[in-house]
Design a protein around this motif. Sequence first.
Motif, PDB file in Angstrom:
ATOM      1  N   ASP A   1      -1.509  17.437 -14.419  1.00 58.86           N
ATOM      2  CA  ASP A   1      -2.720  17.558 -15.234  1.00 58.86           C
ATOM      3  C   ASP A   1      -3.279  16.212 -15.665  1.00 58.86           C
ATOM      4  OD1 ASP A   1      -2.504  20.352 -15.133  1.00 58.86           O
ATOM      5  OD2 ASP A   1      -1.168  20.381 -16.875  1.00 58.86           O
ATOM      6  N   LYS A   2      -2.656  15.120 -15.199  1.00 59.54           N
ATOM      7  CA  LYS A   2      -3.098  13.790 -15.623  1.00 59.54           C
ATOM      8  C   LYS A   2      -3.441  12.936 -14.408  1.00 59.54           C
ATOM      9  CE  LYS A   2      -2.614  14.175 -20.123  1.00 59.54           C
ATOM     10  NZ  LYS A   2      -1.515  13.608 -20.905  1.00 59.54           N
ATOM     11  N   LYS A   3      -4.409  12.071 -14.577  1.00 59.45           N
ATOM     12  CA  LYS A   3      -4.858  11.166 -13.529  1.00 59.45           C
ATOM     13  C   LYS A   3      -4.508   9.735 -13.908  1.00 59.45           C
ATOM     14  CE  LYS A   3      -9.113  10.090 -10.959  1.00 59.45           C
ATOM     15  NZ  LYS A   3     -10.567  10.352 -10.865  1.00 59.45           N
ATOM     16  N   ILE A   4      -4.200   8.916 -12.916  1.00 55.85           N
ATOM     17  CA  ILE A   4      -3.946   7.492 -13.194  1.00 55.85           C
ATOM     18  C   ILE A   4      -5.250   6.857 -13.662  1.00 55.85           C
ATOM     19  CG2 ILE A   4      -3.244   5.264 -12.244  1.00 55.85           C
ATOM     20  CD1 ILE A   4      -1.530   6.789 -10.207  1.00 55.85           C
TER      21      ILE A   4
ATOM     22  N   CYS B   1       3.075  10.654  -9.159  1.00 51.07           N
ATOM     23  CA  CYS B   1       2.392  10.978 -10.416  1.00 51.07           C
ATOM     24  C   CYS B   1       1.731  12.350 -10.341  1.00 51.07           C
ATOM     25  CB  CYS B   1       1.357   9.905 -10.741  1.00 51.07           C
ATOM     26  SG  CYS B   1       2.076   8.339 -11.303  1.00 51.07           S
ATOM     27  N   ARG B   2       1.193  12.683  -9.189  1.00 50.57           N
ATOM     28  CA  ARG B   2       0.575  14.012  -9.034  1.00 50.57           C
ATOM     29  C   ARG B   2       1.613  15.115  -9.183  1.00 50.57           C
ATOM     30  NH1 ARG B   2      -3.363  12.389  -3.933  1.00 50.57           N
ATOM     31  NH2 ARG B   2      -5.143  11.692  -5.205  1.00 50.57           N
ATOM     32  N   GLU B   3       2.816  14.857  -8.706  1.00 53.92           N
ATOM     33  CA  GLU B   3       3.866  15.870  -8.818  1.00 53.92           C
ATOM     34  C   GLU B   3       4.428  15.940 -10.229  1.00 53.92           C
ATOM     35  OE1 GLU B   3       8.260  16.871  -6.868  1.00 53.92           O
ATOM     36  OE2 GLU B   3       6.782  15.730  -5.719  1.00 53.92           O
TER      37      GLU B   3
ATOM     38  N   GLU C   1       0.835  -1.205   0.000  1.00 53.34           N
ATOM     39  CA  GLU C   1       0.000   0.000   0.000  1.00 53.34           C
ATOM     40  C   GLU C   1       0.867   1.250   0.000  1.00 53.34           C
ATOM     41  OE1 GLU C   1      -2.968   2.140   3.147  1.00 53.34           O
ATOM     42  OE2 GLU C   1      -3.502   0.070   2.566  1.00 53.34           O
ATOM     43  N   GLN C   2       1.993   1.204   0.725  1.00 54.48           N
ATOM     44  CA  GLN C   2       2.900   2.359   0.742  1.00 54.48           C
ATOM     45  C   GLN C   2       3.433   2.662  -0.647  1.00 54.48           C
ATOM     46  OE1 GLN C   2       3.653   4.490   3.425  1.00 54.48           O
ATOM     47  NE2 GLN C   2       4.426   5.664   1.669  1.00 54.48           N
ATOM     48  N   ASP C   3       3.777   1.608  -1.402  1.00 55.86           N
ATOM     49  CA  ASP C   3       4.202   1.826  -2.783  1.00 55.86           C
ATOM     50  C   ASP C   3       3.084   2.480  -3.581  1.00 55.86           C
ATOM     51  OD1 ASP C   3       6.712   0.827  -2.403  1.00 55.86           O
ATOM     52  OD2 ASP C   3       6.353  -1.090  -3.405  1.00 55.86           O
ATOM     53  N   GLY C   4       1.854   2.006  -3.375  1.00 54.02           N
ATOM     54  CA  GLY C   4       0.718   2.610  -4.070  1.00 54.02           C
ATOM     55  C   GLY C   4       0.590   4.089  -3.752  1.00 54.02           C
ATOM     56  N   LYS C   5       0.740   4.426  -2.479  1.00 57.60           N
ATOM     57  CA  LYS C   5       0.657   5.840  -2.078  1.00 57.60           C
ATOM     58  C   LYS C   5       1.792   6.648  -2.710  1.00 57.60           C
ATOM     59  CE  LYS C   5       0.343   8.836   2.009  1.00 57.60           C
ATOM     60  NZ  LYS C   5       1.227   9.861   1.443  1.00 57.60           N
ATOM     61  N   ASP C   6       3.004   6.081  -2.693  1.00 55.07           N
ATOM     62  CA  ASP C   6       4.148   6.783  -3.284  1.00 55.07           C
ATOM     63  C   ASP C   6       3.963   6.998  -4.786  1.00 55.07           C
ATOM     64  OD1 ASP C   6       5.342   6.866  -0.798  1.00 55.07           O
ATOM     65  OD2 ASP C   6       6.649   5.146  -1.164  1.00 55.07           O
ATOM     66  N   ILE C   7       3.374   6.017  -5.448  1.00 46.14           N
ATOM     67  CA  ILE C   7       3.121   6.143  -6.893  1.00 46.14           C
ATOM     68  C   ILE C   7       2.122   7.266  -7.154  1.00 46.14           C
ATOM     69  CG2 ILE C   7       2.054   4.998  -8.880  1.00 46.14           C
ATOM     70  CD1 ILE C   7       3.244   2.346  -7.743  1.00 46.14           C
ATOM     71  N   VAL C   8       1.032   7.271  -6.393  1.00 38.61           N
ATOM     72  CA  VAL C   8       0.016   8.312  -6.574  1.00 38.61           C
ATOM     73  C   VAL C   8       0.612   9.695  -6.327  1.00 38.61           C
ATOM     74  CG1 VAL C   8      -2.137   9.265  -5.656  1.00 38.61           C
ATOM     75  CG2 VAL C   8      -1.937   6.800  -6.066  1.00 38.61           C
ATOM     76  N   ASP C   9       1.337   9.840  -5.241  1.00 35.34           N
ATOM     77  CA  ASP C   9       1.936  11.138  -4.913  1.00 35.34           C
ATOM     78  C   ASP C   9       2.944  11.576  -5.977  1.00 35.34           C
ATOM     79  OD1 ASP C   9       0.439  11.166  -2.610  1.00 35.34           O
ATOM     80  OD2 ASP C   9       2.093  10.566  -1.286  1.00 35.34           O
TER      81      ASP C   9
END
Length: 312
Positions: free
Chosen positions: A58-61, A52-54, A42-50
């Motif tokens: 302008d793009k969403k997963i 990608c946002r940075e 889950e931590q990897d998932g959170k790191d990926i989301v964060d």
Amino acid sequence: MGINPSSFTKLSEHIGFFSHRTNVGLVEAEDGLYLIDSGDSEQDGKDIVDSCRELFPDKKIKVILNTHSHQDHSGGNHYIAETTGAETWSSKKEADILANPDFMSVIYWGAICFDDLKAQGFIPENSNAVQRFLAEETINLDDKISLKCISLPGHYFGQMGYLISDKADGQSVFFLGDSCFGSQMLKKYWIPYMLDPQMFRKSIEKIESQDADFYVPSHGESCDRKRILAITELNSLVTFETESLLLNILKNGPATHETILKKAADFAGLNLKLSQFVLIGTTFRSYLSSMADRGLVSYRMEDNQMFWCIKD
């Protein structure tokens, strides 16, 4: 080191990957971001989301493309899907396991796992529904990006590789999953988990037949075609060396599976922990099954035990 913007390597105008214990591919299409695998937690998932946002504010997963269902490739699925609404795509066989992670315990252990085995961390904690089942097909993500899905079983049932072509600069990237392991991975883990060594070797041949500018194993560095051919040769050699090891053990006489595992570990100087005992043990069963079907070894039942032996 966790996944973060500085761990992202751009390979083409729209394709790159996060370098990690399990590499995570990323494709920037017009309608959103497409991930190849999601890390192991889950931590990897959170790191990926964060990250990608940075990197792509302008793009969403939009989609997670799972190469296969192992925990270290799908551990971030649940968090990413819950947080972003992303869909999950995979082959049908891998989708069945993603939706029913308890299946994995039976595959590894042959039964429902006991608590200590669950705690080893290689069985997914959360189920994950798959919205699209992938076959060998080509999908145009937009007018610049095409996705070629290539079946690469052997390490696992319905593993997929993803060959992404970027018309913006003419570059292509082949994400290999665990159909091919980097040289450092092979040195570190000695015998990688294997469901079917024969199918694994056939998948290696498929990789060698596909031209790409970059090849990205899930465990290893990205490389060019010259380098990947050297690595695929090493991967094939490892499977033949494992078969040779098993045959050499059986030349000393019939042996049970656990005796074979002990002799192999002693030979390699390993002090097996629980996870190694299970994963290498399951891998050896796969090799013995394959070798039996090819007439290299046989078995016999004696005194309520199963003995493997060299085929007469």
